[in-house]
Write a protein that holds these residues in place. Sequence first.
Motif, PDB file in Angstrom:
ATOM      1  N   MET A 189       1.096  -1.326  -0.376  1.00 18.04           N
ATOM      2  CA  MET A 189      -0.335   0.378  -0.286  1.00 18.04           C
ATOM      3  C   MET A 189       0.929   1.242   0.093  1.00 18.04           C
ATOM      4  O   MET A 189       1.376   1.429   0.815  1.00 18.04           O
ATOM      5  CB  MET A 189      -0.873  -0.413   1.075  1.00 18.04           C
ATOM      6  CG  MET A 189      -1.753   0.807   1.178  1.00 18.04           C
ATOM      7  SD  MET A 189      -3.021   0.671   2.890  1.00 18.04           S
ATOM      8  CE  MET A 189      -3.532   2.281   3.206  1.00 18.04           C
ATOM      9  N   LYS A 190       0.548   2.003  -0.874  1.00 19.56           N
ATOM     10  CA  LYS A 190       1.267   3.582  -1.191  1.00 19.56           C
ATOM     11  C   LYS A 190       0.617   4.253   0.239  1.00 19.56           C
ATOM     12  O   LYS A 190      -0.378   4.701   1.065  1.00 19.56           O
ATOM     13  CB  LYS A 190       0.856   3.947  -1.981  1.00 19.56           C
ATOM     14  CG  LYS A 190       1.576   5.605  -2.488  1.00 19.56           C
ATOM     15  CD  LYS A 190       0.962   5.949  -4.076  1.00 19.56           C
ATOM     16  CE  LYS A 190       1.865   7.110  -3.493  1.00 19.56           C
ATOM     17  NZ  LYS A 190       0.851   8.422  -5.118  1.00 19.56           N
ATOM     18  N   ALA A 191       1.913   5.230   0.890  1.00 21.41           N
ATOM     19  CA  ALA A 191       2.481   5.954   1.798  1.00 21.41           C
ATOM     20  C   ALA A 191       1.450   6.628   1.441  1.00 21.41           C
ATOM     21  O   ALA A 191       1.737   7.287   0.391  1.00 21.41           O
ATOM     22  CB  ALA A 191       3.154   5.824   2.825  1.00 21.41           C
ATOM     23  N   MET A 192       0.158   7.881   1.979  1.00 22.20           N
ATOM     24  CA  MET A 192      -0.228   8.820   1.559  1.00 22.20           C
ATOM     25  C   MET A 192       0.391  10.403   2.677  1.00 22.20           C
ATOM     26  O   MET A 192       0.321   9.421   4.282  1.00 22.20           O
ATOM     27  CB  MET A 192      -1.930   8.986   2.225  1.00 22.20           C
ATOM     28  CG  MET A 192      -2.601   8.232   1.123  1.00 22.20           C
ATOM     29  SD  MET A 192      -4.247   7.863   1.428  1.00 22.20           S
ATOM     30  CE  MET A 192      -5.136   9.271   0.953  1.00 22.20           C
ATOM     31  N   LYS A 193      -0.145  11.016   2.266  1.00 19.92           N
ATOM     32  CA  LYS A 193       0.724  12.330   3.205  1.00 19.92           C
ATOM     33  C   LYS A 193      -0.239  12.816   4.373  1.00 19.92           C
ATOM     34  O   LYS A 193      -2.157  12.419   3.771  1.00 19.92           O
ATOM     35  CB  LYS A 193       1.377  13.215   2.734  1.00 19.92           C
ATOM     36  CG  LYS A 193       2.365  13.067   1.367  1.00 19.92           C
ATOM     37  CD  LYS A 193       3.299  14.129   1.221  1.00 19.92           C
ATOM     38  CE  LYS A 193       4.639  13.893   0.455  1.00 19.92           C
ATOM     39  NZ  LYS A 193       5.680  13.827   1.305  1.00 19.92           N
ATOM     40  N   ARG A 194      -0.211  13.406   5.502  1.00 18.82           N
ATOM     41  CA  ARG A 194      -0.961  13.377   6.525  1.00 18.82           C
ATOM     42  C   ARG A 194      -2.212  14.000   5.332  1.00 18.82           C
ATOM     43  O   ARG A 194      -3.190  13.950   5.744  1.00 18.82           O
ATOM     44  CB  ARG A 194      -0.904  14.240   7.043  1.00 18.82           C
ATOM     45  CG  ARG A 194      -1.852  14.612   8.748  1.00 18.82           C
ATOM     46  CD  ARG A 194      -0.500  14.784   9.846  1.00 18.82           C
ATOM     47  NE  ARG A 194      -0.108  13.960  11.028  1.00 18.82           N
ATOM     48  CZ  ARG A 194       0.144  14.353  11.521  1.00 18.82           C
ATOM     49  NH1 ARG A 194      -0.155  15.372  12.286  1.00 18.82           N
ATOM     50  NH2 ARG A 194       0.137  13.361  12.602  1.00 18.82           N
ATOM     51  N   PRO A 195      -2.078  16.152   4.722  1.00 18.87           N
ATOM     52  CA  PRO A 195      -3.330  15.787   4.373  1.00 18.87           C
ATOM     53  C   PRO A 195      -4.187  15.552   3.986  1.00 18.87           C
ATOM     54  O   PRO A 195      -5.044  15.215   3.532  1.00 18.87           O
ATOM     55  CB  PRO A 195      -2.603  17.237   3.967  1.00 18.87           C
ATOM     56  CG  PRO A 195      -0.793  17.719   5.013  1.00 18.87           C
ATOM     57  CD  PRO A 195      -0.742  15.907   4.289  1.00 18.87           C
ATOM     58  N   ALA A 196      -3.672  14.589   3.148  1.00 16.63           N
ATOM     59  CA  ALA A 196      -3.952  13.522   2.289  1.00 16.63           C
ATOM     60  C   ALA A 196      -5.054  12.858   2.570  1.00 16.63           C
ATOM     61  O   ALA A 196      -6.722  12.498   2.563  1.00 16.63           O
ATOM     62  CB  ALA A 196      -3.730  12.838   1.397  1.00 16.63           C
TER      63      ALA A 196
END
Length: 97
Positions: A1-8
């Motif tokens: 699973m691709k890591a998402m940035k916090r705002p996203a």
Amino acid sequence: MKAMKRPAVFAEALALPTEDRLELAAELLASAPPVPGLLVEGTPEFRAELARRVEEVKSGKARLIPWEDIRKTLLGSFESKVSRKKRTAPRVGRTAK
């Protein structure tokens, strides 16, 4: 699973339907480590603290403060901080000499 940035992650979570957001919030809270000294509603410690406070009120030992007094104090403190920040905020467009 691709890591998402916090705002996203936040934006995606906030876009969920209310019921899904509540379920997500409950799961996140349940997965968090316990906070020392934090009383969790429904636990024996919570009920004991609640009973202790009720007894203090009934016995007259607790000092009760009307909501209006608390509200005035809180708003006064907040307004004071805002006023202080306005006085100390640098002015836009001016440079120090």
